[in-house]
Design an enzyme around this catalytic site. Structure first.
Site, short mmCIF file in Angstrom:
data_model
loop_
_atom_site.label_atom_id
_atom_site.label_comp_id
_atom_site.label_asym_id
_atom_site.label_seq_id
_atom_site.Cartn_x
_atom_site.Cartn_y
_atom_site.Cartn_z
N ASP A 71 21.03 -48.40 11.46
CA ASP A 71 20.85 -46.78 11.81
C ASP A 71 22.18 -46.41 10.80
OD1 ASP A 71 20.42 -44.82 14.65
OD2 ASP A 71 21.81 -44.35 12.94
N ILE A 72 21.88 -45.51 10.18
CA ILE A 72 22.81 -44.78 9.15
C ILE A 72 24.07 -44.41 9.69
CG2 ILE A 72 21.95 -42.69 8.87
CD1 ILE A 72 22.07 -43.18 5.65
N GLU A 82 15.62 -36.84 17.53
CA GLU A 82 15.82 -35.97 16.35
C GLU A 82 15.02 -36.46 15.30
OE1 GLU A 82 19.98 -36.72 15.58
OE2 GLU A 82 20.45 -35.34 17.14
N VAL A 83 14.34 -37.83 15.37
CA VAL A 83 13.44 -38.15 14.10
C VAL A 83 12.00 -38.47 14.93
CG1 VAL A 83 12.81 -39.70 12.33
CG2 VAL A 83 15.42 -39.02 12.58
N HIS A 108 10.87 -44.76 17.83
CA HIS A 108 12.09 -45.86 17.32
C HIS A 108 12.63 -46.24 18.62
CE1 HIS A 108 13.59 -41.76 16.63
NE2 HIS A 108 14.84 -42.27 17.15
N HIS A 152 16.41 -47.76 19.56
CA HIS A 152 17.66 -48.07 19.27
C HIS A 152 18.09 -49.49 19.88
CE1 HIS A 152 18.89 -43.92 17.96
NE2 HIS A 152 17.96 -43.85 18.63
#
Ligand code: 5GP
Length: 139
Positions: A33-34, A97-98, A102, A104
């Site tokens: 994660d960025i 948000e994306v 996914h 986490h």
């Protein structure tokens, strides 16, 4: 809701934007994660399109969960963690948000709170954390 093939994770899958990858198999991809909430915060995604849990197939879900377990075990080892938090959000109201499914994965330590969301990580530190996870996967 339709799948948007130009979402950020679709672009990462196609190699159109950079990511720090730590693992992949035929069905899943894992990258850092960025904006990491903790050191070692990573994301597990299916390689095939789906928006979130609500439209995912059984095959996509089983592949992603199997890889999530593999990565949870790897971050426990890599960060000498005492626990792991797995998070997954669906649609805007659910915190997503994306819009590519996914999960986490966050290694956790007793008494250590995650950082606030939305803060860009240090790319050198993220690269070092990714290397630790790759080493744990190999070891
Ligand atoms: P969510 O949809 O689960 O609420 O959050 C999306 C996650 O993707 C956030 O944790 C955010 O930091 C991460 N993210 C957003 N854009 C990028 C990107 O371009 N690259 C990477 N590696 N992570 C991203």
């Amino acid at each position: 809701m339709d799948y948007d093939p130009d979402n950020i994770f679709a672009k990462i899958l196609r190699g159109e934007i950079p990511s720090t990858r730590v693992y992949e198999d035929d069905e899943t991809l894992v990258f850092m994660d960025i904006m990491p909430r903790v050191d070692g915060h990573l994301l597990v995604i299916p390689k095939t399109p789906c928006r979130n849990l609500l439209d995912a197939s059984e095959g996509q879900l089983s592949a992603v969960i199997a890889t999530t377990q593999k990565m949870a075990r790897a971050v426990m080892k890599a960060f000498d963690a005492q626990g792991v938090t797995v998070q997954q959000f669906n649609e805007s109201a659910g915190g997503q948000e994306v819009y590519h499914l996914h999960f986490h994965v966050l290694p956790r330590h007793d008494g250590v709170k995650p950082r606030a969301p939305g803060q860009m990580g240090d790319m050198d530190a993220i690269a070092t954390h990714a290397e630790k996870i790759r080493a744990a996967l190999e070891g």
